[in-house]
Enzyme design. Structure first.
Site, short mmCIF file in Angstrom:
data_model
loop_
_atom_site.label_atom_id
_atom_site.label_comp_id
_atom_site.label_asym_id
_atom_site.label_seq_id
_atom_site.Cartn_x
_atom_site.Cartn_y
_atom_site.Cartn_z
N HIS A 148 39.87 -111.02 -9.32
CA HIS A 148 40.48 -109.69 -9.47
C HIS A 148 41.77 -109.83 -10.30
CE1 HIS A 148 37.79 -108.18 -6.38
NE2 HIS A 148 38.38 -106.98 -6.40
N GLU B 113 45.26 -111.94 -1.29
CA GLU B 113 44.07 -111.54 -0.52
C GLU B 113 42.86 -112.42 -0.83
OE1 GLU B 113 45.14 -106.84 0.25
OE2 GLU B 113 43.53 -107.33 -1.13
N HIS C 255 28.17 -64.14 22.53
CA HIS C 255 27.48 -65.23 21.84
C HIS C 255 26.57 -66.03 22.77
CE1 HIS C 255 29.25 -65.01 17.82
NE2 HIS C 255 30.38 -64.67 18.40
N GLU D 278 38.13 -73.13 18.83
CA GLU D 278 37.53 -72.57 17.62
C GLU D 278 38.33 -71.34 17.17
OE1 GLU D 278 33.21 -70.67 16.32
OE2 GLU D 278 33.87 -70.60 18.40
N HIS D 279 38.42 -70.34 18.02
CA HIS D 279 39.21 -69.13 17.76
C HIS D 279 40.46 -69.15 18.63
CE1 HIS D 279 36.32 -66.68 15.40
NE2 HIS D 279 35.38 -67.26 16.14
N TYR E 242 22.39 -74.04 7.62
CA TYR E 242 21.61 -73.64 8.79
C TYR E 242 22.12 -72.29 9.29
CZ TYR E 242 19.15 -73.38 13.13
OH TYR E 242 18.32 -72.94 14.14
N ASP F 209 34.81 -62.82 12.23
CA ASP F 209 33.37 -63.08 12.20
C ASP F 209 32.67 -62.37 11.06
OD1 ASP F 209 33.38 -64.77 14.39
OD2 ASP F 209 32.99 -63.17 15.83
N THR G 108 30.47 -70.89 20.97
CA THR G 108 31.73 -70.23 20.67
C THR G 108 32.84 -70.55 21.67
OG1 THR G 108 30.69 -68.41 19.50
CG2 THR G 108 32.82 -67.95 20.48
N GLN H 75 33.47 -62.20 22.46
CA GLN H 75 33.06 -63.59 22.20
C GLN H 75 32.04 -64.06 23.23
OE1 GLN H 75 33.78 -65.03 19.35
NE2 GLN H 75 34.95 -63.19 18.86
#
Length: 398
Positions: free
Chosen positions: A389, A384, A247, A298-299, A114, A331, A222, A244
């Site tokens: 098994h 178990e 944004h 984020e940053h 996206y 960026d 951001t 920033q």
């Protein structure tokens, strides 16, 4: 505008839009392309004639791109490619006590990217997601992005799509694009994983469809936390904060510093802005780091002396800019990705890399198993309650 205390919640919490986004998703699931056409006209104020961009339209749009922007894209492409090629893991194998084992890495077969768009288009996002996908050898790459006002795709986006060799580009944005990639429509291919940043509606949609497709995480809006000491230049700190803030109004920007002179100079430059900036005076840099790790931004800009050494104390951050390095360069061309976790997701994951597009398949080959290991396996199976098994193991090696 300045606040001297941090909010209890992120200003960009997407829970408030969940009901609206859920309705959009259900509409796309039920009505496919018809819903996409109607939602695009209603929400983007653009009437489109087709959802899937034809090869001819893509080439036509790419031909309109300024040669200087083409060159910039080409330069950035090589830098980002070098970074992600460095990360490709090897297949590994070994053995212990009569068992050979190892890991082989396999690409995710179909992914959706996206790419947000609004007043401007963001071809750098397609580079950031598409390059690691190509390095990871993903077979099918599908791109969704809102149409421009002419009902087509942005020239730079078209150029990058051609350069990457993606399978299809769709002129659809917002939560409806995420729903289309997750469930498929007459025109949009269903994918196995969706990556990419976006507004609060896009991120809410990714969250809601994550039970049917993989997602890279929650990315956007951001966030930036700057930790600065007396070595930081106030004018650079101000520029990084304002950069920033470009944004959008929901950006979350925090300055942490123990230096009174720096804080005073920064405050003078931003106090008249309408945007809210959070400025926190700390006792020392260690306290600033502790606060930053709790925020998990984020940053993170580590604008201090001995930034490399102090980086060892950072445990929660999407990407770190060291010293005088501007966060904005990440960026575009530094190498690391700008598709980074927000809303505290940096506590559990990092930015998008080749690892988002590959998966480890583990294997074992048992030939001459150690007797103690064999007995342990059968004993655990029986304990178990999985008696068969144990029998399926024992019949081969006892």
């Amino acid at each position: 505008m300045i606040s001297y205390s941090l909010p209890n919640e992120r200003p960009n919490d997407f829970s408030r839009v969940i009901p609206v986004v859920r309705d959009i998703i259900e509409s796309v699931k039920a009505r496919g392309d018809n819903a996409l056409y109607q939602l695009t006209e209603k929400l983007d104020k653009v009437k489109i004639n087709n959802i899937k961009v034809s090869e001819e339209e893509l080439k036509t749009q790419a031909s309109k791109l300024d040669p200087k922007v083409k060159q910039a894209i080409d330069v950035a492409y090589e830098q980002l490619k070098a970074f992600h090629e460095m990360l490709v893991p090897p297949n590994i194998g070994g053995g212990y006590q009569g068992i050979s084992f190892g890991v082989v890495w396999r690409s995710i077969e179909k992914i959706g990217i996206y790419v947000p768009s609004g007043k401007y288009s963001y071809p750098s996002t397609l580079l950031m997601a598409g390059i690691p996908a190509k390095v990871a050898k993903v077979k099918e790459i599908y791109v969704a992005s809102p149409p421009n006002q002419e009902g087509s795709v942005n020239p730079a986006l078209a150029y990058v799509a051609i350069k990457l060799g993606v399978n299809d580009v769709y002129k659809v944005g917002g939560a409806q694009a995420i729903a289309a990639l997750a469930y498929g429509t007459e025109s949009v291919r269903k994918v196995y994983k969706i990556v990419g940043p976006g507004n609060v509606y896009v991120q809410a949609a990714k969250f809601l469809v994550s039970n049917v497709v993989g997602i890279d995480g929650i990315e956007g809006p951001t966030e930036l936390v700057i930790i600065a000491d007396e070595t930081a230049k106030p004018e650079h700190v101000v520029l990084d904060m304002k950069a920033q803030a470009e944004h959008g109004p929901d950006t979350y920007i925090v300055l942490l510093s123990n230096d009174d002179e720096l804080l005073k100079k920064v405050e003078e430059k931003i106090m008249d802005d309408k945007k809210i900036y959070y400025i926190i005076k700390t006792k020392n840099i260690d306290e600033a780091i502790e606060i930053a790790n709790k925020i998990a931004p984020e940053h993170l800009s580590l604008y201090v002396k001995d930034a490399y050494t102090l980086m060892d104390k950072i445990v929660n951050a999407g990407a770190i800019s060291l010293g005088n390095t501007p966060p904005a360069i990440i960026d575009y061309v530094a190498g690391p990705n700008h598709i980074l976790p927000t809303n505290g997701w940096a506590r559990i994951r990092g930015g998008v890399t080749v690892y988002d597009f590959i998966k480890p398949t583990m294997y074992a080959n048992v030939r001459d198993i150690n007797k103690q290991l064999l007995e342990a396996s059968i004993s655990l199976a029986n304990y178990e309650g999985f008696v068969i098994h144990g029998k399926s193991i024992g019949v081969r090696y006892e």
